[in-house]
Design an enzyme around this catalytic site. Structure first.
Site, mmCIF file in Angstrom:
data_model
loop_
_atom_site.group_PDB
_atom_site.id
_atom_site.type_symbol
_atom_site.label_atom_id
_atom_site.label_comp_id
_atom_site.label_asym_id
_atom_site.label_seq_id
_atom_site.Cartn_x
_atom_site.Cartn_y
_atom_site.Cartn_z
ATOM 1 N N TYR A 1 -4.406 3.974 8.091
ATOM 2 C CA TYR A 1 -5.738 3.398 8.338
ATOM 3 C C TYR A 1 -6.269 3.751 9.713
ATOM 4 O O TYR A 1 -6.132 4.878 10.160
ATOM 5 C CB TYR A 1 -5.705 1.879 8.098
ATOM 6 N N SER B 1 0.799 -1.234 0.000
ATOM 7 C CA SER B 1 0.000 0.000 0.000
ATOM 8 C C SER B 1 0.827 1.278 0.000
ATOM 9 O O SER B 1 0.249 2.362 -0.171
ATOM 10 C CB SER B 1 -0.944 0.024 1.199
ATOM 11 N N LYS C 1 0.229 3.357 -2.962
ATOM 12 C CA LYS C 1 -0.955 4.223 -3.107
ATOM 13 C C LYS C 1 -0.573 5.705 -3.089
ATOM 14 O O LYS C 1 -1.245 6.550 -3.662
ATOM 15 C CB LYS C 1 -1.972 3.905 -2.001
ATOM 16 N N VAL D 1 1.289 -3.569 3.858
ATOM 17 C CA VAL D 1 1.343 -4.849 4.568
ATOM 18 C C VAL D 1 2.609 -5.654 4.258
ATOM 19 O O VAL D 1 2.830 -6.704 4.852
ATOM 20 C CB VAL D 1 0.090 -5.730 4.331
ATOM 21 N N TYR E 1 -3.936 -2.324 -10.096
ATOM 22 C CA TYR E 1 -3.821 -2.226 -8.632
ATOM 23 C C TYR E 1 -2.919 -3.341 -8.061
ATOM 24 O O TYR E 1 -2.030 -3.072 -7.243
ATOM 25 C CB TYR E 1 -5.226 -2.280 -8.010
HETATM 26 O O1 DON Z 1 -4.943 -4.937 -1.445
HETATM 27 C C1 DON Z 1 -4.299 -5.493 -0.579
HETATM 28 O O2 DON Z 1 -4.834 -6.098 0.326
HETATM 29 C C2 DON Z 1 -2.791 -5.367 -0.614
HETATM 30 N N1 DON Z 1 -2.312 -5.479 -1.931
HETATM 31 C C3 DON Z 1 -2.339 -4.049 -0.080
HETATM 32 C C4 DON Z 1 -2.807 -3.827 1.304
HETATM 33 C C5 DON Z 1 -1.942 -2.950 2.103
HETATM 34 O O3 DON Z 1 -0.743 -2.887 2.016
HETATM 35 C C6 DON Z 1 -2.693 -2.259 3.130
HETATM 36 N N2 DON Z 1 -1.791 -1.643 4.019
HETATM 37 N N3 DON Z 1 -1.515 -1.648 5.095
#
Ligand code: DON
Length: 314
Positions: free
Chosen positions: A250, A69, A72, A268, A197
């Site tokens: 978040y 993320s 983003k 993550v 994405y």
């Molecule tokens: O969409 C997802 O679940 C992962 N590709 C990215 C999520 C993420 O890194 C959220 N962050 N903390």
């Protein structure tokens, strides 16, 4: 490292020495994406780049990881560059107070995501990038790689295995994209938007590369390497930093502002980018996550850095 070494190098060395004994104690590597579940949790890296272009790094700061993320931040930058204020017709700017992959708010808010950093918001941003790229016969994935490589001054690539792993198991993201489409909030086919994405999340970069790539955020939008061309204007840069502070971690954003006081964007994969406006950008990485999905040691490292240097926006 080709750039001059920053005076902050001893601070980073000290943070690594303090936190290394805690590696492997607490936190969990993200397991819902199979390719991430295999990453060794006992890794920790930290790097920074100052406004003057000096760099410092310690621990595993040269090891590439899945930025997830944190991407983003860069797709938002690209969309703001291309679309300006029109972007906000489709995406809000309020903290969600919910987990990053939550579906609940979307129904009440007619498919308009709360902000560009929750999954739904980033998928909506990816849709905008696909539209922009198609209008000029290009591809959003190519545009993302071009931006990242230009910001770092070296080639950056997607990790195909991670992207495939996400596509194979991304049931919630597939649901989010289809849900938004049902509200007329996604213009392109869901498959292309999600392919963009999943690949942006699968960018592989090190702490050194991320600290450098994000450096426009501490320089009023000036390009990290030679200042030109400008990545974003001063006003847009201020807005990206504000969104990072309020929405970048978040449902932990309030706590992060309280204990660290810096605009941050986490992923993550265990990476976190933080900005000290007009001074420097930092990237920390350690794969084991806390209950909110943020890197456990990464957050501790940022807190130590702020305590040790007194650098914070507050
Ligand atoms: O969409 C997802 O679940 C992962 N590709 C990215 C999520 C993420 O890194 C959220 N962050 N903390």
């Amino acid at each position: 490292m080709s750039s001059k070494t920053s005076k902050f190098q001893p601070v980073l060395d000290e943070i690594v020495a303090t936190l290394r004994p805690q590696l492997g104690q607490g936190g969990k590597v993200a397991s819902y994406i199979p390719a991430l579940a295999r990453v060794d949790a006992r890794q920790f890296g930290i790097a920074l780049r100052t406004c003057e272009g000096e760099e410092a790094g310690a621990g595993d700061f040269e090891t590439p990881f899945s930025i997830q993320s944190v991407s983003k931040l860069f797709t938002l930058t690209l969309a703001m560059q291309r679309m300006g204020d029109a972007l906000w017709e489709r995406i809000g700017r309020e903290p969600s107070g919910n987990p990053f992959n939550s579906l609940v708010q979307l129904e009440n808010e007619q498919g308009k995501p709360r902000n560009p950093f929750i999954n739904a918001g980033a998928i909506a941003v990816a849709d905008r990038l696909v539209s922009q790229a198609r209008a000029s016969g290009g591809s959003a994935k190519t545009d993302i790689l071009a931006l990242m490589s230009s910001l770092c001054g070296e080639p950056i690539a997607f990790d195909d295995e991670v992207a495939r792993s996400e596509a194979d198991t991304g049931f919630r993201n597939i649901a989010l994209a289809n849900f938004m489409k049902s509200f007329g909030k996604i213009d392109n086919d869901v498959e292309t938007v999600l392919d963009t994405y999943f690949n942006q999340c699968a960018l592989r970069m090190s702490c050194r590369q991320l600290a450098r790539a994000a450096a426009f955020l501490c320089r009023d939008g000036a390009h990290p390497i030679d200042g030109e061309p400008e990545v974003t204007g001063e006003r847009q840069t201020r807005r990206i930093n504000a969104l990072m502070l309020t929405c970048g971690t978040y449902d932990a954003a309030g706590d992060v502002a309280f204990s660290i006081g810096l605009p941050c964007k986490s992923g993550v994969g265990g990476g976190i980018v933080a900005v000290v406006p007009d001074r420097l950008t930092l990237c920390v990485w350690s794969p084991a996550l806390d209950a909110t999905g943020n890197s456990l040691l990464g957050m501790k490292a940022l807190e130590l850095f702020v305590t040790r240097t007194g650098l914070s926006v507050f």
